[in-house]
Design a protein around this motif. Structure first.
Motif, PDB file in Angstrom:
ATOM      1  N   PHE A 233      -1.224  47.068 -14.594  1.00  0.00           N
ATOM      2  CA  PHE A 233      -0.694  48.375 -14.960  1.00  0.00           C
ATOM      3  C   PHE A 233      -0.212  48.329 -16.412  1.00  0.00           C
ATOM      4  CE2 PHE A 233       2.897  51.306 -15.478  1.00  0.00           C
ATOM      5  CZ  PHE A 233       2.282  52.502 -15.127  1.00  0.00           C
ATOM      6  N   ILE A 234      -0.661  49.294 -17.228  1.00  0.00           N
ATOM      7  CA  ILE A 234      -0.262  49.382 -18.631  1.00  0.00           C
ATOM      8  C   ILE A 234       0.846  50.417 -18.777  1.00  0.00           C
ATOM      9  CG2 ILE A 234      -1.036  49.871 -20.989  1.00  0.00           C
ATOM     10  CD1 ILE A 234      -2.227  47.360 -19.779  1.00  0.00           C
ATOM     11  N   ASP A 235       1.941  50.046 -19.441  1.00  0.00           N
ATOM     12  CA  ASP A 235       3.082  50.962 -19.562  1.00  0.00           C
ATOM     13  C   ASP A 235       2.824  52.056 -20.595  1.00  0.00           C
ATOM     14  OD1 ASP A 235       3.453  49.853 -22.066  1.00  0.00           O
ATOM     15  OD2 ASP A 235       5.125  48.573 -21.464  1.00  0.00           O
ATOM     16  N   SER A 236       3.826  52.887 -20.828  1.00  0.00           N
ATOM     17  CA  SER A 236       3.682  54.045 -21.725  1.00  0.00           C
ATOM     18  C   SER A 236       3.495  53.662 -23.185  1.00  0.00           C
ATOM     19  CB  SER A 236       4.905  54.954 -21.596  1.00  0.00           C
ATOM     20  OG  SER A 236       6.085  54.245 -21.939  1.00  0.00           O
ATOM     21  N   LYS A 237       3.840  52.434 -23.531  1.00  0.00           N
ATOM     22  CA  LYS A 237       3.676  51.975 -24.914  1.00  0.00           C
ATOM     23  C   LYS A 237       2.334  51.282 -25.143  1.00  0.00           C
ATOM     24  CE  LYS A 237       8.645  51.340 -25.671  1.00  0.00           C
ATOM     25  NZ  LYS A 237       9.712  50.376 -26.013  1.00  0.00           N
ATOM     26  N   GLY A 238       1.575  51.078 -24.079  1.00  0.00           N
ATOM     27  CA  GLY A 238       0.284  50.407 -24.212  1.00  0.00           C
ATOM     28  C   GLY A 238       0.425  48.924 -24.470  1.00  0.00           C
ATOM     29  N   ILE A 239       1.567  48.341 -24.035  1.00  0.00           N
ATOM     30  CA  ILE A 239       1.852  46.926 -24.291  1.00  0.00           C
ATOM     31  C   ILE A 239       1.537  46.100 -23.047  1.00  0.00           C
ATOM     32  CG2 ILE A 239       3.669  45.245 -24.796  1.00  0.00           C
ATOM     33  CD1 ILE A 239       5.011  47.406 -26.497  1.00  0.00           C
ATOM     34  N   LEU A 240       0.811  45.023 -23.257  1.00  0.00           N
ATOM     35  CA  LEU A 240       0.444  44.149 -22.150  1.00  0.00           C
ATOM     36  C   LEU A 240       1.382  42.953 -22.023  1.00  0.00           C
ATOM     37  CD1 LEU A 240      -1.672  43.720 -19.939  1.00  0.00           C
ATOM     38  CD2 LEU A 240      -3.114  42.564 -21.608  1.00  0.00           C
ATOM     39  N   GLY A 241       1.918  42.512 -23.150  1.00  0.00           N
ATOM     40  CA  GLY A 241       2.847  41.371 -23.121  1.00  0.00           C
ATOM     41  C   GLY A 241       2.189  40.066 -23.488  1.00  0.00           C
ATOM     42  N   ILE A 242       1.256  40.120 -24.461  1.00  0.00           N
ATOM     43  CA  ILE A 242       0.570  38.903 -24.905  1.00  0.00           C
ATOM     44  C   ILE A 242       0.522  38.863 -26.428  1.00  0.00           C
ATOM     45  CG2 ILE A 242      -0.887  38.692 -22.839  1.00  0.00           C
ATOM     46  CD1 ILE A 242      -3.153  40.004 -24.469  1.00  0.00           C
TER      47      ILE A 242
END
Length: 442
Positions: free
Chosen positions: A284-293
């Motif tokens: 699931f991609i959050d509202s900021k489009g950040i994946l965390g990598i």
């Protein structure tokens, strides 16, 4: 706050080295020609000083105002020279008693020592670390650009062929060449295009800080997964190569960033190459489009990009240290020329100590520290050559006029010019400091 403190300490240490070396140049040349030095101070000391101690004829000290430093030489001012002469029959140790060439060398001592310091720093860095280059021909996938790169006409995947009609051998020299150039020739999907920079210089300089507006295009390989991020939650791992988002094939990092921005607040299917195995993860991609990598940069992919490393012997490093100091100075002069042309908006990059501090890393790095100190040293030498009274260049100008006309310039003229010069420089410094503050907050 920690990073600000570390940047500030590095700046203060660097500036202290430059000041001490500069004033040491005046001091040593004065001693060589047997001229007495009354005071030798790091930083200015109006009203009081942090430390001072008299040794021989000289008072050594540290002031509280870190805007420079000074040496006070006996007999530089005519009135002082006259008073001393009345008290002392032997006045050979006074500045004004020396020949024009000796006085010229004493005044030039600070500039000379700053040049020597710059050369020695770059010599040491080249000898100790060598240089690592990425040949332009090895940038196999073309370039990735940020918003600035797009503004000047570049696109992701472009292969830069020439800047100003010249082939740039090493990729790290291309951004600098673009800043100083007028045109870029690129290969865009097999089509050769010539991009003019004449009306786009304002974009190059009209930004809060310089950065890498172009870099080699790289495959989307995970460098590391941020702890407690969605990427970690869904099982992504370091060194995973992302192949596709849903049914969209992903070949490069910039494509991944663009793709993720299109799937905000949505579930996506990520296809991954993990050690030769195809793995799929629903994320699931959050509202900021950040994946965390964080993805690998070209510096992390030496199995893809072939780098060249140059090691230098002591004598080679000294020669190339001179060349590097010269190139740094040349680039600064070209930048100064751009400032004169208002349409480039290069004047927006003028800064005070605040701007310089931002260039230091937030974690202590000796290589970067000495590189910046070497750069500042040659720049300080150049600025002091400006024929502005109260700078070394102003005194040098008066002595050279004396050597040409065969007699000393009227002391009252020198005194008035020095006062006006000091006022002008002080006002300029105040303006630049306020300009720096304005840039940061507004």
């Amino acid at each position: 706050m920690t990073s600000i403190f570390i940047k500030s300490i590095q700046l203060l240490f660097s500036i202290s080295i430059l000041i001490v070396v500069h004033e040491l140049g005046h001091f040593i040349l004065a001693k060589i020609f047997r001229v007495r030095v009354e005071r030798f101070f790091l930083f200015f000391d109006p009203w009081f000083s942090i430390f001072k101690k008299k040794i021989g004829h000289t008072i050594y000290g540290i002031g509280w105002l870190p805007l420079g430093g000074y040496v006070k030489i006996y007999g530089m001012i005519k009135e002082n020279c006259s008073n001393l002469s009345k008290k002392n029959k032997n006045k050979n140790w006074e500045f004004c008693s020396k020949s024009a060439i000796k006085r010229l060398l004493i005044i030039s001592g600070g500039i000379i020592f700053n040049i020597i310091l710059s050369i020695l720093i770059f010599t040491f860095l080249l000898f100790q670390y060598g240089e690592i280059y990425l040949p332009t021909k090895n940038v196999k996938y073309g370039i990735e650009v940020d918003s600035l790169g797009k503004k000047i006409g570049l696109k992701n995947g472009d292969k830069i062929l020439f800047v100003n009609g010249k082939y740039i051998k090493y990729f790290n020299e291309i951004p600098k060449s673009i800043f100083l150039g007028n045109s870029i020739t690129v290969d865009r999907m097999g089509k050769i295009l010539n991009l003019s920079l004449n009306n786009k210089k304002k974009f190059l300089f009209d930004r809060k800080k310089f950065g890498f507006f172009i870099k080699p295009r790289v495959p989307p390989i995970i460098n590391y997964v941020i702890k407690n991020s969605k990427a970690e939650k869904y099982g992504l791992k370091n060194n995973d190569e992302i192949l596709a988002i849903n049914s969209e094939l992903i070949f490069f990092s910039d494509q991944l960033k663009d793709s993720l921005s299109n799937y905000k607040n949505e579930n996506i299917l990520i296809s991954i190459n993990r050690n030769g195995k195809l793995i799929q993860k629903e994320v699931f991609i959050d509202s900021k489009g950040i994946l965390g990598i964080f993805l690998k940069s070209f510096m992390d992919l030496n199995h893809i990009f072939l780098f060249e490393k140059k090691n230098y012997s002591y004598f080679d490093s000294f020669y190339h240290g001179i060349i590097k100091s010269y190139n740094v100075l040349k680039n600064q002069i070209i930048f100064l020329k751009n400032i004169i042309h208002v349409e480039t908006k290069a004047y927006k990059q003028i800064g005070s100590f605040f701007s310089i501090a931002k260039e230091f890393p937030s974690q202590w790095n000796w290589y970067v520290f000495w590189s910046l100190t070497g750069t500042l040293s040659i720049w300080l030498a150049f600025l002091n050559l400006f024929p502005i009274p109260s700078l070394d260049g102003g005194y040098i100008l008066f002595i050279m006029i004396e050597m040409l006309i065969g007699k000393k310039v009227n002391e009252k003229i020198i005194e008035k010019c020095t006062i006006y010069g000091f006022i002008i420089i002080s006002l300029m410094m105040i303006f630049i400091i306020f300009w720096d503050i304005f840039k940061v907050f507004f």
